[in-house]
Design an enzyme around this catalytic site. Structure first.
Site, mmCIF file in Angstrom:
data_model
loop_
_atom_site.group_PDB
_atom_site.id
_atom_site.type_symbol
_atom_site.label_atom_id
_atom_site.label_comp_id
_atom_site.label_asym_id
_atom_site.label_seq_id
_atom_site.Cartn_x
_atom_site.Cartn_y
_atom_site.Cartn_z
ATOM 1 N N GLY A 108 33.411 83.777 50.809
ATOM 2 C CA GLY A 108 32.346 83.997 51.782
ATOM 3 C C GLY A 108 31.787 82.819 52.543
ATOM 4 O O GLY A 108 30.880 83.020 53.345
ATOM 5 N N GLY A 125 33.166 80.905 54.912
ATOM 6 C CA GLY A 125 33.765 80.648 56.213
ATOM 7 C C GLY A 125 32.881 81.032 57.385
ATOM 8 O O GLY A 125 32.034 81.927 57.289
ATOM 9 N N CYS A 130 33.420 84.635 58.333
ATOM 10 C CA CYS A 130 33.463 85.547 57.190
ATOM 11 C C CYS A 130 32.086 86.157 56.973
ATOM 12 O O CYS A 130 31.074 85.450 57.003
ATOM 13 C CB CYS A 130 33.894 84.798 55.927
ATOM 14 S SG CYS A 130 33.993 85.851 54.466
#
Length: 347
Positions: A181, A183, A186
């Site tokens: 998570g 990114g 993301c």
């Protein structure tokens, strides 16, 4: 239900404490690292930064460009075997040794990986990549890939805790990819409430991996060169970059012109854009866990990667690390509430 009280940290929560140094110039810092991998016994030497296996980052063109800097590229999994055959024919070992073959965990993925790896002995890295590395199926698949490719370097992920790092290494992974998570495109943490601050994940997973002779990739969460240095300082052996390398000539995808300015599309691999392109849309039983953005077109990636590596060299001079492998030993993080002065905008 239980609550863990210990505060976990991301890159924005810390800065390096500077330390005395005998280095006179950034040019004295050695960024090249040499690894011998646990299961395959393979040796690799290069700059341990990896372009992410996203189809708007991890392209063949990116691999060719970054190999000139000794940097690796995880090639996205949506190229065909025929595409790979052309890439192998056009490039030598200096490029292929720095290219990771990405794969999912289906039977079709396994056969495709076998077909690609059969093209040349110069392909030595396999990246087994699923969003949720806590699946028992991933462990079984890593065992299967290790049995098929005993002399190849296998990376597997993604996970964020030491227990799963250990399990994947024991199953046959040489390298474990760390990050759920963090990114820039993301949205897993928003859609699911699941995740782990990236710096703490790296610190804890590196400790687990190194105890077994394995390695880790810090995957995601870096928005500047300082974050890359923090990942290395926290114990990451490799750092994977997506958004920082997106939007370039070599990134793949089309250039879009709006109001006289050029942009490139960048999207998460669990976004609606990715699923529309590769899976015929978002399945009824799931939600998209990524966003799609337009990034200003940034030209060649050579300038960007040089800037990133220059920043890491500068970090090393500030803490007295003559070599990148010494950085984690020279690292003392201080917890902070501010990172920079934004009076004239964010860098």
């Amino acid at each position: 239900m239980r609550i863990e009280q210990e505060l976990k940290l991301g890159f924005k929560d810390v800065l390096f404490r500077p330390k005395r140094s005998t280095l006179k110039s950034r040019s004295q810092v050695e960024l090249t690292r040499e690894f011998t991998f646990k299961h395959s016994g393979r040796q690799w030497s290069g700059t341990p930064v990896i372009a992410a296996n996203m189809d708007s980052v991890g392209s063949f063109a990116m691999a060719k460009a970054l190999s000139e800097h000794g940097v690796m590229t995880a090639i996205h999994k949506h190229y065909t075997v025929e595409d790979w055959a052309g890439f192998v024919k056009e490039n030598d070992a200096s490029v292929l040794n720095n290219s990771m073959v990405s794969t999912g965990t289906s039977d079709a993925d396994f056969q495709k990986t076998k077909d690609i790896m059969a093209l040349t002995d110069d392909l030595i890295f396999i990246c087994v990549d699923i969003a949720n590395g806590y699946s028992e199926h991933l462990v079984q698949y890593v065992e299967k890939v290790r049995a098929e490719f005993p002399d190849k370097v296998i990376s597997a992920g993604n996970v964020v805790t030491g227990d799963m790092v250990e399990e994947l290494i024991l199953a046959g992974a040489d390298i474990v990819k760390v990050g759920i998570g963090p990114g820039s495109v993301c949205t897993t943490r928003v859609k699911t409430g699941v995740g782990y601050p990236q710096l703490s994940a790296i610190i804890e997973c590196a400790d687990a991996a190194h105890g077994l002779g394995g390695r880790i990739i810090g995957d995601g969460g870096c928005s500047c060169a300082g974050d890359v240095s923090k990942a290395f300082g926290g114990g990451a052996d490799f750092v994977m970059l997506g958004g920082m390398l997106a939007g370039h000539e070599e990134s793949g995808g089309e250039v879009i012109e709006q109001d006289g300015k050029q942009f490139m599309k960048f999207y998460g691999m669990s976004s609606q854009s990715a699923m529309d392109k590769h899976s015929g849309g978002v399945a009824k039983y799931r939600a998209a866990e990524g966003k799609t953005v337009l990034l200003p077109y940034r030209g060649s990636v050579h300038t960007t990667i040089s800037d990133i590596l220059g920043g890491v060299r500068s970090t090393c001079t500030y803490v007295g690390a003559a070599k990148l492998r010494e950085l984690t030993k020279r690292t003392t993080f201080i917890r902070v509430q501010e990172q920079e002065n934004n009076v004239y905008g964010k860098e």
